[in-house]
Scaffold this active site. Structure first.
Site: not given
Length: 499
Positions: A95, A101, A257, A281, A283
């Site tokens: 990300q 997200c 998140h 995740n 990210w």
């Protein structure tokens, strides 16, 4: 307004807006544009989503950062760009400086299913053969599949992508897919904040439900496991804390998140069954560090075979946690599937789906049931819940799923004003079964058999029920009378299996 849902079943006809014949977004024809630019040996620049500040959108980048933005094609970033290297993977994503997200968690989910990826990212696109700087992607939007054309100029600062990027330096499908979705939603800024279910719906046109995780609710393990067996896509949202969103807790979970659920299974730990959930995740880093995390000693209590198969000690954003810890750390689970079959573990052909488009006008927006004098003015939709085969009736509980979705009043997603909406379901009295509409008195003398919650701030209300066979009336409503909005009503009904 009366429409017999059982007579308007979706039949997959090759009309505009289907997967095989998507609607051309903003009337741009990918094949024609590509052919012209290849013929003229030119590079496509999209005037409908230009490579400038308007496409990034307001209040996303600081002025000094915006001044440094340069829109660069992948062919200028690397010597050997590829749209896809080998195949799409959930580990491709990282990300960027954009709070999407929810969108990236949904991308992580669809990478498991090649058939969905091919629908979204049409084949035969590359940076080599007949390259003209033009690509296209497909999404389901408010009842229709749309084909979205973009150029491949991507926003960078100091030669690096600002938003989502691939961990493989020369792979660009995530960045281009994000750009196409930003175009549909108005700008990159319009992708800030959202629900995983929204993106999953736009990727699949599927059925979704949201499960709320609370201390006093039973854990949804059984339904989640069943959904996984039906190849459902799943995401979840972590609890919001007192601090601002995206704060990393000491246990490694990021507050407020979105995560992708990538697997659900049970293992034997010291001879006892333990329910585990695997999450990702978006990210591409930052993982849970408690029980059943990559470094947890609990992995020594499972068989060597399970440990080898399940444990990957990498800082890639993916991790395992127990169902108990999952329910303590997350607030909701979004499940999306092509059919409602995951709800009762039935076969796909045991459900029929119907979609109707409608609108509340001032004279047909009667408000909720709090407004007894005007509620009857709302649109009315007739449906029939059929008898089931004896085996079906014994094996399942749910036989109806209803979705009410608002259509936007603006292309820009963050400018859309979603009204508080809901729907009521009434049993049609035998003496009124032949009437086209039910009179006002019917709604003051009888109560709905089921009713959705009145939901505000989201574009779609979804509820699932079990109703006995019979004639019913669905009444979609806004919270207050005299409001104007368009909507899509979708009904999924359990039906007899044709033998």
């Amino acid at each position: 307004m009366m429409l017999h849902l059982v007579e308007d079943e979706l039949d997959g006809r090759d009309t505009v807006g289907t997967p095989s014949n998507p609607q051309k977004f903003l009337d741009q024809d990918y094949e024609e544009l590509r052919r012209d630019f290849v013929k003229n040996k030119a590079r496509f620049v999209d005037e409908t989503f230009p490579p400038n500040e308007s496409s990034i959108g307001p209040n996303l980048l600081h002025d000094d950062a915006m001044a440094r933005v340069e829109w660069i094609r992948p062919t200028k970033m690397v010597e050997d760009p590829y749209l896809i290297v080998e195949r799409e993977s959930r580990f491709d994503l990282a990300q960027g400086d954009l709070g999407d997200c929810w969108f990236l968690a949904a991308i992580g989910a669809i990478t498991f299913q090649k058939d969905i990826m091919v629908e979204i990212i049409p084949e035969n696109q590359s940076f080599s053969q007949d390259y003209a700087g033009i690509f296209h992607f497909r999404f389901w939007r408010f009842g229709k599949w749309v084909d979205v054309v973009i150029d491949d100029k991507l926003p960078t600062i100091d030669g690096k992508l600002i938003f989502v990027h691939c961990k493989t330096r020369n792979e660009f499908w995530p960045a281009l897919l994000e750009k196409a979705y930003a175009k549909v939603c108005g700008s990159y800024a319009d992708l800030r904040g959202g629900l995983v279910s929204e993106a999953l719906r736009d990727f699949t046109a599927g059925v979704f439900i949201t499960l709320t995780l609370e201390a006093d609710r039973p854990e949804p393990w059984g339904l989640m496991r069943q959904a996984a067996q039906h190849r459902s896509l799943m995401g979840c949202g972590s609890l919001h804390g007192a601090t601002s969103a995206n704060t990393e807790l000491p246990n490694g979970i990021v507050e407020g998140h979105a995560y992708t659920i990538t697997d659900i299974l049970s293992v034997l730990s010291n001879g006892e069954s333990v329910k585990l959930v695997r999450l990702l995740n978006p990210w591409g880093q930052k993982e849970w560090n408690g029980n059943w995390s990559d470094g947890s000693p609990l992995w020594k209590t499972v068989s060597a075979e399970d440990r080898t198969k399940l444990l990957q000690s990498k800082d890639d954003g993916e991790f395992w946690m127990s169902m108990e810890d999952f329910c303590r750390s997350f607030s909701q689970v979004d499940i999306c599937c092509r059919t409602p079959a995951f709800l009762d573990n039935s076969s796909e052909n045991s459900w029929t789906s119907v979609m109707c488009k409608g609108r509340w006008e001032k004279e047909t927006a009667g408000g909720s049931r709090d407004y007894k004098q005007t509620f009857w003015m709302n649109p009315q939709y007739r449906m029939k819940v059929p008898d089931l085969d004896e085996n079906q009736a014994e094996s399942q509980g749910l036989n109806l799923l209803v979705s009410l979705m608002q259509k936007p009043n603006s292309r820009n997603r963050n400018l859309v004003q979603n009204l508080p909406i809901g729907f009521s379901v009434f049993m049609v009295p035998p003496e009124l079964k032949d009437q086209n509409t039910l009179p006002a008195s019917s709604f003051t003398t009888s109560s709905p058999v089921v009713e959705s919650s009145l939901t505000s701030g989201t574009r779609e209300v979804v509820e699932f029920f079990r109703l006995r066979p019979g004639q019913y009336l669905i009444v979609p409503f806004t919270a207050k009378p005299n409001l104007t909005a368009s909507f899509i009503l979708t009904v999924h009904i359990k039906c007899k299996i044709q033998r």
